[in-house]
Enzyme design. Structure first.
Site, PDB file in Angstrom:
ATOM      1  N   ASP A 226       0.825  -1.203   0.000  1.00  0.00           N
ATOM      2  CA  ASP A 226       0.000   0.000   0.000  1.00  0.00           C
ATOM      3  C   ASP A 226       0.867   1.264   0.000  1.00  0.00           C
ATOM      4  O   ASP A 226       1.855   1.343   0.742  1.00  0.00           O
ATOM      5  CB  ASP A 226      -0.838  -0.046   1.288  1.00  0.00           C
ATOM      6  N   GLU A 286       1.724  -0.584  -4.981  1.00  0.00           N
ATOM      7  CA  GLU A 286       0.687   0.400  -5.264  1.00  0.00           C
ATOM      8  C   GLU A 286       1.389   1.752  -5.228  1.00  0.00           C
ATOM      9  O   GLU A 286       1.574   2.353  -4.167  1.00  0.00           O
ATOM     10  CB  GLU A 286      -0.435   0.375  -4.226  1.00  0.00           C
TER      11      GLU A 286
HETATM   12  C1  GLC Z   1      -4.255   2.931  -0.632  1.00  0.00           C
HETATM   13  C2  GLC Z   1      -5.442   2.004  -0.521  1.00  0.00           C
HETATM   14  C3  GLC Z   1      -6.618   2.821  -0.085  1.00  0.00           C
HETATM   15  C4  GLC Z   1      -6.310   3.421   1.261  1.00  0.00           C
HETATM   16  C5  GLC Z   1      -5.018   4.237   1.227  1.00  0.00           C
HETATM   17  C6  GLC Z   1      -4.519   4.528   2.606  1.00  0.00           C
HETATM   18  O1  GLC Z   1      -4.407   3.879  -1.631  1.00  0.00           O
HETATM   19  O2  GLC Z   1      -5.638   1.318  -1.703  1.00  0.00           O
HETATM   20  O3  GLC Z   1      -7.781   2.061  -0.036  1.00  0.00           O
HETATM   21  O4  GLC Z   1      -7.353   4.259   1.657  1.00  0.00           O
HETATM   22  O5  GLC Z   1      -3.990   3.528   0.591  1.00  0.00           O
HETATM   23  O6  GLC Z   1      -4.035   3.368   3.221  1.00  0.00           O
END
Ligand code: GLC
Length: 567
Positions: A226, A286
């Protein structure tokens, strides 16, 4: 008027085939489960691990290679589990560690790999470290695990920098010191309940290595990481006077995104993962990073295996930008030896069956409400099916978000009173947020909560339109979206598309995309996507394998994609 495909096909090579025996992750199709919304064994309205385990055969039959589970760890659920208070335990809402073990074991029995979410940028404010930090003196080791700073202004009443939270409002919150006086500020790039960790602190690094090992030792096959572009903040925490909107405009000029220091962390993790041998354990970033060559740095050979291709996800349903993003994604990844990835939907964006039913080329809204302009559902679904048919033909790894295989649209009329995404609250209702793509799965038409559980409870209500899209309605029905996905996934595997070489077919006209995928064994598959308003006639030597919608004889209508054999 009809467009004819010239023979022989004039093509331009974009990407070489991978080795026939390349490791599993280079062409894996990975299905994202959002645990609170997939299957609810306990019947309390929130999905759980036991529910997932009981339905894993559905995924084997669908034909995916792996599942990625969004967070199920202990958490007060202020951001649906992306606020973790104990990374080594399962939240009671989702079950127990024994349930996690059972899920992993069952998935492996079914030949499905399991990828879990790792949230290293921040913890929950209920994490014991954050409680310790609040109880400790400023300047001590407990505070140093997070980003505490004194405020600016005469009495420290102003935040330390001008940074904004991704969920709206400022990125700093002031605490009250244990003695009751107004105190320091802590950084949260997201909700105030998600304090950012200090990745310059060796204790933080060691702690996360322990978490990786904890889950690897339980048998997981990898991690989706994340906010992988956010861990390191620029030395001195300078102000950032340009405020890009949200996650999307993320350049390393922002003092908290894509700083060079993140890469050293990932090299360490890669070594750790590699020490587990084969089958290879993987990590996928991500990282909302632009431009594409900055993203490619995350997937250099000694770092991440994969990074989500959000450029592809953000591309409108228009031929030229699609053609460009496909060529560029392959080129950037090939330059560092990584597989490209492809993704159209996830738990943070409008479902693509709705996105493609909005005017194309405008900014993607963060959620849709009853009073907002509504997508054209029929057009959106037609394009979504064509887009998926394109995506699953492309070499590399692909991500499928739960429910897209049913053609689920976004829930665009959720009552505001039930919304739970912190974005909704923190923007004072300016952005509807992400709840509309997180609604529980419809399994059985006519059943309570459409078969999500047996009690009818659901943490978010399902829209009426989901009943006719339920799994049981579509199973075995020719032409249903579910059967389309099954056919695509089976053919993709059979014809080695994920490992194939890709060439672009030229001279089809601006609004028609054409590709030839050549599998490592030499088998060729033609992929045609018609985004023009006139039909495209298939070449004479082509035999259709699958089409995203009905063809008109040998003609491919508008917003339709086809796979065909050649010669
Ligand atoms: C990422 C996740 C999202 C979350 C954010 C904070 O973007 O995919 O769902 O709110 O991180 O952890």
């Amino acid at each position: 008027m009809t467009t004819r495909v010239p023979t022989p096909l004039p093509t331009r090579d974009l990407h070489p085939a991978s080795e026939a025996d390349a490791p599993w992750w280079r062409d894996a199709v990975i299905y994202q489960i959002y645990p609170r919304s997939w299957a609810d064994a306990a019947g309390d309205g929130v999905g759980d691990l036991a529910g997932i385990t009981s339905r894993l055969t559905y995924l084997r039959d669908l034909g995916v290679d792996a599942v990625w589970l969004s967070p199920f760890y202990r958490s007060p659920q202020n951001d649906a589990g992306y606020d973790v208070s104990d990374h080594r335990d399962v939240d009671p809402a989702f079950g127990t560690l024994a349930d996690a073990d059972a899920l992993i074991a069952r998935a492996h029995e079914l030949d499905l790999r399991v990828i879990v979410d790792l949230v290293p940028n921040h913890t929950s404010w209920e994490h014991e470290w954050f409680r310790e930090a609040l109880a400790a003196e400023p300047g001590g080791p407990e505070r140093d695990r997070y980003m505490f700073r004194d405020g600016r202004g005469e009495d420290g009443e102003l935040p330390p920098t001008d940074w904004l939270s991704n969920f709206g409002g400022g990125a700093w919150t002031r605490i009250t010191e244990p003695d009751g006086s107004p105190g320091q500020w802590y950084l949260h790039l997201f909700d105030p309940s998600q304090p950012d960790l200090n990745w310059q602190n060796p204790e933080v690094r060691a702690h996360f290595e322990g978490i990786l090992r904890f889950w690897l030792d339980r048998g997981v096959d990898g991690f989706r990481v994340d906010v992988a572009h956010g861990l390191v903040k620029k030395e001195g925490l300078p102000d950032y006077d340009r405020h890009p909107g949200g996650l999307l405009e993320v350049t390393h000029e922002a003092p908290y995104w894509d700083q060079d220091g993140v890469h050293e962390i990932y090299r360490g993790w890669r070594e750790l993962l590699d020490s587990y041998g084969t089958p290879e354990r993987i990590m996928c970033a991500e990282a909302w990073v632009a431009p594409a060559d900055r993203l490619a740095r995350y997937v250099r050979p000694d770092e991440y295996h994969q990074a989500f291709n959000f450029d592809f996800l953000e591309t409108p349903w228009l031929a030229e930008p699609l053609r460009a993003v496909i060529a560029q994604s392959l080129a950037e990844n090939d330059a560092v030896g990584a597989p490209a990835t492809w993704v159209l939907s996830n738990h943070d964006v409008l479902r693509h069956a709705s996105r493609f039913g909005l005017p194309q080329g405008a900014a993607r809204p963060n959620g849709i409400g009853a009073g907002d302009p509504q997508p054209d559902a029929e057009l959106g679904l037609r394009r979504a099916r064509a887009a998926t048919t394109l995506m699953l033909a492309l070499p590399g790894s692909a991500y499928v978000y739960q429910g897209e295989e049913l053609g689920l649209p976004e829930h665009t009329s959720l009552p505001d009173a039930v919304r739970q995404d912190p974005t909704w609250l923190r923007t004072g209702g300016l952005e509807r947020g992400r709840d509309g793509c997180r609604v529980p799965m419809p399994w059985t038409k006519g059943a309570r909560a459409l078969g999500f559980n047996t009690t009818g409870a659901a943490w978010l209500p399902q829209p009426q339109s989901y009943a006719d899209l339920a799994v049981d309605v579509q199973t075995g029905v020719e032409g249903s979206t579910l059967e389309l996905y099954r056919s695509l996934l089976a053919l993709r595997r059979l014809r080695g598309l994920g490992r194939g070489a890709l060439a672009e077919v030229e001279s089809l006209g601006e609004d028609v995309l054409g590709y030839v995928v050549t599998a490592p064994d030499g088998e060729r598959t033609l992929v045609l996507v018609n985004l023009s308003d006139t039909p495209v006639e298939l070449p004479e030597d082509a035999t259709v394998l699958v089409a995203s919608d009905d063809l008109d004889g040998r003609k491919v209508p508008t917003d339709t994609a086809v796979w065909a054999t050649l010669g």
